[in-house]
Every structure is written in structure tokens, then in C-alpha cells.
Design an enzyme around this catalytic site. Sequence first.
Site, PDB file in Angstrom:
ATOM      1  N   ASP A  23      12.379   2.772   5.077  1.00  0.00           N
ATOM      2  CA  ASP A  23      11.653   1.267   5.268  1.00  0.00           C
ATOM      3  C   ASP A  23      13.066   0.398   5.653  1.00  0.00           C
ATOM      4  O   ASP A  23      14.105   0.740   5.038  1.00  0.00           O
ATOM      5  CB  ASP A  23      11.297   0.878   3.904  1.00  0.00           C
ATOM      6  CG  ASP A  23      10.297  -0.286   3.890  1.00  0.00           C
ATOM      7  OD1 ASP A  23       9.207  -0.173   3.552  1.00  0.00           O
ATOM      8  OD2 ASP A  23      10.829  -1.360   4.236  1.00  0.00           O
ATOM      9  N   ASN A  44       6.726  -5.200  16.348  1.00  0.00           N
ATOM     10  CA  ASN A  44       6.664  -4.532  14.988  1.00  0.00           C
ATOM     11  C   ASN A  44       5.459  -3.428  14.874  1.00  0.00           C
ATOM     12  O   ASN A  44       5.920  -2.281  14.506  1.00  0.00           O
ATOM     13  CB  ASN A  44       6.920  -5.412  13.729  1.00  0.00           C
ATOM     14  CG  ASN A  44       7.066  -4.721  12.459  1.00  0.00           C
ATOM     15  OD1 ASN A  44       8.151  -4.190  12.433  1.00  0.00           O
ATOM     16  ND2 ASN A  44       6.306  -4.573  11.705  1.00  0.00           N
ATOM     17  N   ASN A  55     -10.344  -4.465   2.857  1.00  0.00           N
ATOM     18  CA  ASN A  55      -9.227  -5.437   1.975  1.00  0.00           C
ATOM     19  C   ASN A  55      -8.799  -4.679   0.887  1.00  0.00           C
ATOM     20  O   ASN A  55      -9.463  -4.508  -0.226  1.00  0.00           O
ATOM     21  CB  ASN A  55      -9.827  -6.633   1.643  1.00  0.00           C
ATOM     22  CG  ASN A  55     -10.399  -7.808   2.579  1.00  0.00           C
ATOM     23  OD1 ASN A  55     -11.064  -7.226   3.682  1.00  0.00           O
ATOM     24  ND2 ASN A  55      -9.977  -8.792   2.658  1.00  0.00           N
ATOM     25  N   THR A  99      -7.082  -0.730  10.602  1.00  0.00           N
ATOM     26  CA  THR A  99      -7.647  -1.731   9.757  1.00  0.00           C
ATOM     27  C   THR A  99      -9.167  -2.044  10.611  1.00  0.00           C
ATOM     28  O   THR A  99      -9.452  -1.672  11.771  1.00  0.00           O
ATOM     29  CB  THR A  99      -6.730  -3.075  10.334  1.00  0.00           C
ATOM     30  OG1 THR A  99      -7.219  -4.368   9.523  1.00  0.00           O
ATOM     31  CG2 THR A  99      -6.338  -3.269  11.632  1.00  0.00           C
ATOM     32  N   ILE A 135       0.830  -1.095   0.171  1.00  0.00           N
ATOM     33  CA  ILE A 135       0.062  -0.217   0.046  1.00  0.00           C
ATOM     34  C   ILE A 135       0.936   1.206   0.140  1.00  0.00           C
ATOM     35  O   ILE A 135       0.711   2.253  -0.677  1.00  0.00           O
ATOM     36  CB  ILE A 135      -0.995   0.016   1.257  1.00  0.00           C
ATOM     37  CG1 ILE A 135      -1.808  -1.393   1.121  1.00  0.00           C
ATOM     38  CG2 ILE A 135      -1.938   1.237   1.161  1.00  0.00           C
ATOM     39  CD1 ILE A 135      -2.665  -1.416   2.254  1.00  0.00           C
ATOM     40  N   ARG A 177     -16.169 -10.128   1.816  1.00  0.00           N
ATOM     41  CA  ARG A 177     -15.129  -8.909   2.190  1.00  0.00           C
ATOM     42  C   ARG A 177     -15.366  -7.680   1.399  1.00  0.00           C
ATOM     43  O   ARG A 177     -16.244  -7.886   0.453  1.00  0.00           O
ATOM     44  CB  ARG A 177     -13.740  -9.325   1.906  1.00  0.00           C
ATOM     45  CG  ARG A 177     -13.333 -10.550   3.083  1.00  0.00           C
ATOM     46  CD  ARG A 177     -13.000  -9.986   4.399  1.00  0.00           C
ATOM     47  NE  ARG A 177     -12.576 -10.880   5.467  1.00  0.00           N
ATOM     48  CZ  ARG A 177     -13.341 -11.851   5.956  1.00  0.00           C
ATOM     49  NH1 ARG A 177     -14.629 -11.705   5.834  1.00  0.00           N
ATOM     50  NH2 ARG A 177     -12.709 -12.688   6.832  1.00  0.00           N
ATOM     51  N   HIS A 200      -2.849 -13.488   0.792  1.00  0.00           N
ATOM     52  CA  HIS A 200      -4.279 -12.657   0.241  1.00  0.00           C
ATOM     53  C   HIS A 200      -4.773 -13.536  -1.004  1.00  0.00           C
ATOM     54  O   HIS A 200      -4.216 -14.198  -1.719  1.00  0.00           O
ATOM     55  CB  HIS A 200      -4.035 -11.380   0.006  1.00  0.00           C
ATOM     56  CG  HIS A 200      -3.829 -10.563   1.043  1.00  0.00           C
ATOM     57  ND1 HIS A 200      -2.949  -9.382   1.201  1.00  0.00           N
ATOM     58  CD2 HIS A 200      -4.234 -10.604   2.362  1.00  0.00           C
ATOM     59  CE1 HIS A 200      -2.804  -8.728   2.332  1.00  0.00           C
ATOM     60  NE2 HIS A 200      -3.962  -9.447   3.047  1.00  0.00           N
ATOM     61  N   TYR A 237      -3.078  -8.948  15.879  1.00  0.00           N
ATOM     62  CA  TYR A 237      -2.992  -8.071  14.722  1.00  0.00           C
ATOM     63  C   TYR A 237      -3.884  -6.885  15.109  1.00  0.00           C
ATOM     64  O   TYR A 237      -3.479  -5.787  15.141  1.00  0.00           O
ATOM     65  CB  TYR A 237      -3.268  -8.634  13.421  1.00  0.00           C
ATOM     66  CG  TYR A 237      -3.267  -7.543  12.512  1.00  0.00           C
ATOM     67  CD1 TYR A 237      -2.211  -6.682  12.074  1.00  0.00           C
ATOM     68  CD2 TYR A 237      -4.236  -7.524  11.596  1.00  0.00           C
ATOM     69  CE1 TYR A 237      -2.545  -5.555  11.206  1.00  0.00           C
ATOM     70  CE2 TYR A 237      -4.595  -6.353  10.414  1.00  0.00           C
ATOM     71  CZ  TYR A 237      -3.591  -5.822  10.399  1.00  0.00           C
ATOM     72  OH  TYR A 237      -3.470  -4.489   9.349  1.00  0.00           O
TER      73      TYR A 237
END
Length: 327
Positions: free
Chosen positions: A31, A91, A169, A116, A12, A220, A188, A140
Amino acid sequence: MNVLVVGGAGYIGSHVVRLLTKAGHETWVYDNLSRGHRQAVPTGRLIEASLTDRVRLEDTLRELRIDAVMHFAAFALVGESVEDPALYYNNNVVATLALLDAMRATNVRRMVFSSTTATYGVPERIPITEDEPQTPINPYGFSKLVIEQALQDYAKAYGLGFAALRYFNAAGATPDGDLGEDPRPESHLIPIVLQVALGQREKIAIFGEDYPTQDGTCIRDYIHVDDLGDAHIKALQQIEPGKQIKLNLGTGRGDSVREVIEACRRVTGHPIPTEIGVRRPGDPPELVADSTRAQQQLDWQPRYNSIESIIQTAWNWHRGHPHGFSE
Ligand code: UFG
């Protein structure tokens, strides 16, 4: 604005970097490449470092005169979070708190945070509004909810301004087919089904067909990654120090696993054999967004309005890059 996209080498994040640049923002990616791809970042724009490297992070924020941070650097696989919660709390929570501290120290007071639908757990009402109770059912979801709470507290106490965007999603790829999804490990639905169409897998396992939905498979709300990106850019423009924005980002349309596979058959022309597997732990039967608030507040509308149009862009990418970024 000068924007630091943390996790901008991921799926993303890399799409949002493109859109930010197109919209005229000065954009850099921070990153550690643990799951992202160097090739997904524009040349000369990558700072390869970890969020736990406090000195590097603060130097970066200062030297680049960053106005806002977009934070995509998280692990996002429900099953993996159940098997290895430490990975997720370290993380997604510990590293994000380090980022927030570095922002405080350098007086960066705008953040767009990837939250999310997993923070809602098994929702009581469909479609899901932002007022739905947030009761996650896996590590998560908890890891993201903890940060939403921290953002609220930091907004009140330290004047941080933020947008917590609760994704449904994310799917699809850039229409030109040269940037797309290449996660390792892959889990996924759409990329896996397209791997069957490419001949890389024999069949797709449907994780349960005994859910209380019309065809028995999970439903979804698949939203195109560039529609998500547009919403980020609009949210960024509205963030001010101390202001709190919390929005669902989905299309309001639900597609079942069977419907997704059927749409992949139409797009690819491949028969895509299936087998029925057992339910995957942690999968709620139905997650569909009510994104009215985002539409009104951001003056935003998703442009990809059918699952087929989303899958078509994913197919362009996977067909052109059958081994993702590694060739
Ligand atoms: N599925 C299959 N077979 C597969 C892969 C997936 O049947 O091989 C099913 C899943 O059981 C689920 C649906 O396809 O019903 C979608 O699964 P994905 O793994 O593509 O996506 P999720 O809905 O599990 O995950 C998304 C986000 C997560 C978020 C989660 C919230 O990617 O980050 O929704 O439930 F946490």
C-alpha cells in the site's frame, strides 16, 4: 496461500486482511498509504510502496512467493471521479495494468479484484443480476469496467485466473469496534450520519427526495464489510489459472436514505437532524443486488441481515474512534 493484499491499509482491504489471517493464509499488505492507514495493518506486514514501482513490486511478488493477489487499491468516489477523471484512470486503470504485468512477469496467476455495482450504471432491472448490461455512467464505473475487460482478456491469453467481485455498498466495522471506516475525504452516508450522532456535524443533508422510490430517497444495498470479506476468502479458494469468476456481492435488501437515518437514530439514540439537499450527480435511484449466483457458487450467505445490525458495528467503531485512526 501466500496472499498479497494490495490496498490492504484501506477500509475493505484491512478487514479482509484480518479474515485472511484468521483463515490461516500468510498475508502481506502492499500500500502506498495515499488513502489507507498504517495503523490498520498488522505490525510487520506492510510493504509501503507504489504499484508503479515495478522493481519493488516484482521483487515483492517473488521474494514472498505470492500465490494470489487481492487488489483493493483504487479510488472509489463517484463524484470525485467526475471532477477529476485523470485521477481515476491513472490510479484505477494504469496502476492496475502495471500490477497485472508484474504478476505475469512473476507467474502469479490468481487475482481477486474489487469491482463495483457502478459498472452497471442505471440498471434496467432490480434486483441486479450479473447478466445486467454493464453501462457505467461515471469515470469510476468505467475505470473498473476496463479492468474487468482486461482480466477476461488476460485470462484467455495468459491463463490468469480471477474473481471480479462487484460490491454493492460496503458498510459496518469489525464487531469488536477496533477496525472501521476512516476515509479521507469522507463521503459515505453511514459514517457521515454517525458523525452527526457524535456531535461532529450539525445535520445530514439528504441528497434528493424526489426519486421514483417509496419515500423519494435513493435505495442502496448495504452489505457488512466482513460479509464481503468472507466472500473474498471463498472466492480465493475457487480461483484457478484461466478460470473467470464474476459475482455480485450484496444482501438483496434495499434501504432508502431515510431508512438508514432512521436506523441510525434507533442505534445511537440521537435525533439526527436532516435537511433536504439537491440530488448528487451520478446517483442512480436504486441499486439492489441479486446475489443468488454468489450464494450458490461460493456457498456463502451474508450474516448481517438488517441495516441496524450493520450500523451497530459501525457505531461501535466511530464511538470508540471519533477521529478515526488519527489519535
Ligand atoms: N447520501 C446522502 N447524503 C450524504 C451522503 C450520501 O443523501 O451526505 C446518499 C447518496 O446520495 C446515496 C446514498 O446516500 O443515495 C449512499 O451514498 P454513499 O456515498 O454512501 O454510497 P454510494 O451509493 O454513492 O456509493 C457506493 C460505493 C461506490 C459505488 C457506488 C455505485 O461506495 O464505490 O455505490 O453507485 F461506486
